[in-house]
Write a protein that holds these residues in place. Structure first.
Motif, mmCIF file in Angstrom:
data_model
loop_
_atom_site.group_PDB
_atom_site.id
_atom_site.type_symbol
_atom_site.label_atom_id
_atom_site.label_comp_id
_atom_site.label_asym_id
_atom_site.label_seq_id
_atom_site.Cartn_x
_atom_site.Cartn_y
_atom_site.Cartn_z
ATOM 1 N N UNK A 1 0.837 -1.197 0.000
ATOM 2 C CA UNK A 1 0.000 0.000 0.000
ATOM 3 C C UNK A 1 0.871 1.246 0.000
ATOM 4 N N UNK A 2 0.546 2.154 -0.895
ATOM 5 C CA UNK A 2 1.265 3.427 -0.985
ATOM 6 C C UNK A 2 0.278 4.543 -0.666
ATOM 7 N N UNK B 1 -6.159 11.592 2.909
ATOM 8 C CA UNK B 1 -5.284 10.497 2.506
ATOM 9 C C UNK B 1 -5.745 9.911 1.179
ATOM 10 N N UNK B 2 -4.792 9.711 0.269
ATOM 11 C CA UNK B 2 -5.057 9.017 -0.994
ATOM 12 C C UNK B 2 -4.310 7.687 -0.938
ATOM 13 N N UNK B 3 -5.060 6.590 -1.038
ATOM 14 C CA UNK B 3 -4.501 5.254 -0.825
ATOM 15 C C UNK B 3 -4.417 4.516 -2.152
ATOM 16 N N UNK B 4 -3.233 4.021 -2.468
ATOM 17 C CA UNK B 4 -3.007 3.282 -3.708
ATOM 18 C C UNK B 4 -2.448 1.902 -3.403
ATOM 19 N N UNK B 5 -2.691 0.980 -4.330
ATOM 20 C CA UNK B 5 -2.218 -0.398 -4.182
ATOM 21 C C UNK B 5 -1.284 -0.751 -5.344
ATOM 22 N N UNK B 6 -0.320 -1.599 -5.030
ATOM 23 C CA UNK B 6 0.580 -2.141 -6.046
ATOM 24 C C UNK B 6 0.285 -3.626 -6.189
ATOM 25 N N UNK B 7 0.007 -4.063 -7.420
ATOM 26 C CA UNK B 7 -0.364 -5.459 -7.662
ATOM 27 C C UNK B 7 0.487 -6.033 -8.783
ATOM 28 N N UNK B 8 1.137 -7.156 -8.514
ATOM 29 C CA UNK B 8 1.966 -7.817 -9.530
ATOM 30 C C UNK B 8 1.125 -8.802 -10.335
ATOM 31 N N UNK C 1 4.140 11.804 0.390
ATOM 32 C CA UNK C 1 4.167 10.368 0.663
ATOM 33 C C UNK C 1 4.425 10.100 2.134
ATOM 34 N N UNK C 2 3.659 9.155 2.687
ATOM 35 C CA UNK C 2 3.903 8.727 4.057
ATOM 36 C C UNK C 2 5.162 7.868 4.100
#
Length: 296
Positions: free
Chosen positions: A206-207, A256-263, A230-231
């Motif tokens: 989570x970014x 807060x803006x929450x982003x996900x990284x998915x492979x 960025x936190x």
């Protein structure tokens, strides 16, 4: 000897005043009993008033809710009756299913005046559009405060309100399922610096970009425009804020803006927005008293 003489004097005084004292005691008991009956009746009426108040609020019946407030109403943010109900109306337009609960903690009555300590919660949903797609958000709020009442012609009216504490959140997407905490003092002195901290419990994929700002309590309300950053890996963001000197209470606000990284297939990486959060915490600002002179 002195002790015996004192006892004899007290006994003679008691005997001489017995009939009068007995009458006084009866009168006092009658007065206290009458007071207790009146307080019980007033307590019953006040509880009924706050129940109706909660019912009207849940029905979003602005006109009937207004009828429970005295024309001289003012709260500790300086909002009079007109400004207060303008803000309520605006809130209900933004969240049409907002619902409330009121828990009475204590009632203190003094003649035609009373104060009621309460804890109030609110929850509801709101909808926004992101990339042409509608997304739902959850609103949650918990507050403690005091209602001030006055009895006029046998009927109780709300004349004032003091908000002691308030924590609110608006959560979209994955933010609804995350542990997010906004920390700030509940009271500061005007011009005093204080620290606001946001803590997020998120996994390594989570970014999060976040901001911290403050919003003075005015009407219409202003929209804080804190820059997102960025936190760190600790998922903790802090900022030093200086309280306003305009004799206004304020909110500590964090977005807060929450982003996900998915492979995918071990060769490509998908980066996408998964949630949004806005948190607010009330801070009561105490004006400086320049009329205190302490002499050595």
């Amino acid at each position: 000897m002195k002790k015996v003489l004192l006892s004899l004097i007290m006994l003679s005084v008691g005997l001489g005043m017995a009939p009068q004292a007995q009458a006084s005691l009866i009168s006092d008991r009658s007065y206290r009993a009458q007071q207790e009956r009146e307080i019980k009746q007033d307590t019953k009426q006040i509880k009924a008033l706050l129940k109706i108040h909660n019912d009207y609020a849940n029905k979003h019946d602005l006109k009937m809710l207004e009828s429970l407030y005295a024309d001289k109403f003012v709260n500790n943010d300086g909002f009079d009756k007109k400004a207060y109900f303008k803000s309520v109306e605006k809130t209900w337009e933004s969240c049409q299913d907002l619902s409330y609960t009121t828990d009475i903690k204590s009632i203190h009555i003094s003649g035609d005046y009373a104060k009621v300590n309460v804890e109030e919660t609110a929850s509801g949903t709101t909808y926004e559009t992101y990339d042409t797609a509608p997304i739902a958000g959850e609103i949650h709020s918990i507050a403690t405060g005091i209602y001030y009442l006055e009895k006029v012609n046998g009927k109780w009216y709300i004349t004032g309100e003091v908000a002691l504490s308030e924590d609110s959140s608006l959560l979209y997407g994955d933010a609804r399922f995350m542990n997010i905490e906004l920390q700030a003092p509940e009271q500061v002195e005007a011009g005093e610096s204080y620290t606001v901290t946001v803590k997020v419990d998120a996994d390594e994929n989570t970014f999060i970009m976040g901001s911290i700002d403050r919003d003075k309590m005015t009407y219409p309300a202003n929209t804080p425009k804190g820059a997102l950053r960025a936190l760190p890996k600790s998922q903790i963001l802090e900022r030093l804020i200086i309280a306003n000197e305009d004799n206004l209470n304020e909110y500590a606000v964090s977005a807060l803006a929450i982003s996900k990284v998915e492979s995918k297939n071990n060769s490509t990486v998908r980066f996408y927005m998964s949630g949004l959060a806005c948190l607010m915490k009330r801070i009561n600002v105490v004006p400086k008293n320049n009329h205190i002179n302490l002499e050595e």
